[in-house]
Design a protein around this motif. Structure first.
Motif, PDB file in Angstrom:
ATOM      1  N   ILE A  41       0.926  -1.310  -0.067  1.00  0.00           N
ATOM      2  CA  ILE A  41      -0.076  -0.029  -0.056  1.00  0.00           C
ATOM      3  C   ILE A  41       0.734   1.228  -0.005  1.00  0.00           C
ATOM      4  N   ILE A  42       1.996   1.149   0.874  1.00  0.00           N
ATOM      5  CA  ILE A  42       2.837   2.532   0.793  1.00  0.00           C
ATOM      6  C   ILE A  42       3.417   2.605  -0.459  1.00  0.00           C
ATOM      7  N   ALA A  43       3.936   1.556  -1.162  1.00  0.00           N
ATOM      8  CA  ALA A  43       4.283   1.466  -2.423  1.00  0.00           C
ATOM      9  C   ALA A  43       3.545   2.227  -3.233  1.00  0.00           C
ATOM     10  N   MET A  44       2.257   1.922  -3.617  1.00  0.00           N
ATOM     11  CA  MET A  44       1.460   2.079  -4.607  1.00  0.00           C
ATOM     12  C   MET A  44       1.077   3.744  -4.191  1.00  0.00           C
ATOM     13  N   LEU A  45       1.014   4.156  -2.728  1.00  0.00           N
ATOM     14  CA  LEU A  45       0.783   5.460  -2.627  1.00  0.00           C
ATOM     15  C   LEU A  45       1.832   6.534  -3.121  1.00  0.00           C
ATOM     16  N   LEU A  46       3.212   5.828  -3.052  1.00  0.00           N
ATOM     17  CA  LEU A  46       4.284   6.505  -3.689  1.00  0.00           C
ATOM     18  C   LEU A  46       4.345   6.769  -4.924  1.00  0.00           C
ATOM     19  N   VAL A  47       3.905   5.729  -5.878  1.00  0.00           N
ATOM     20  CA  VAL A  47       4.072   5.609  -6.994  1.00  0.00           C
ATOM     21  C   VAL A  47       2.627   6.628  -7.508  1.00  0.00           C
ATOM     22  N   TRP A  48       1.523   6.688  -6.974  1.00  0.00           N
ATOM     23  CA  TRP A  48       0.446   7.351  -7.274  1.00  0.00           C
ATOM     24  C   TRP A  48       1.000   8.894  -7.085  1.00  0.00           C
ATOM     25  N   GLN A  50       3.849  10.242  -7.131  1.00  0.00           N
ATOM     26  CA  GLN A  50       4.819  10.778  -8.393  1.00  0.00           C
ATOM     27  C   GLN A  50       4.196  10.850  -9.471  1.00  0.00           C
ATOM     28  N   THR A  51       2.936  10.111  -9.995  1.00  0.00           N
ATOM     29  CA  THR A  51       2.261  10.716 -11.115  1.00  0.00           C
ATOM     30  C   THR A  51       1.427  12.043 -10.944  1.00  0.00           C
ATOM     31  N   LYS A  52       1.370  12.320  -9.716  1.00  0.00           N
ATOM     32  CA  LYS A  52       0.581  13.496  -9.645  1.00  0.00           C
ATOM     33  C   LYS A  52       1.422  14.808  -9.643  1.00  0.00           C
ATOM     34  N   ILE A  53       2.612  14.511  -9.633  1.00  0.00           N
ATOM     35  CA  ILE A  53       3.530  15.958  -9.532  1.00  0.00           C
ATOM     36  C   ILE A  53       3.869  16.305 -11.120  1.00  0.00           C
TER      37      ILE A  53
END
Length: 53
Positions: A41-48, A50-53
């Motif tokens: 979950i932490i990894a997915m939140l980090l990936v998500w 990164q895509t928002k920046i």
């Protein structure tokens, strides 16, 4: 909701299903399974994020 978040939720469900099969194969207990899910979950939140920046 944007499409990227929906895709991530779908991928998370797919991976959770796969992890359940892996957990049965490796005989992980509930604590090990919870640990793997928290890391995922932490990894997915980090990936998500990164895509928002």
């Amino acid at each position: 909701m944007d499409g990227g978040l929906i895709l991530l939720v779908f991928l998370a469900l797919l991976v959770a299903w796969g992890l359940n099969r892996v957990r049965r194969a490796f005989r992980l207990g509930p604590v090990g399974y919870a640990g793997v899910m928290i890391v995922f979950i932490i990894a997915m939140l980090l990936v998500w994020g990164q895509t928002k920046i």
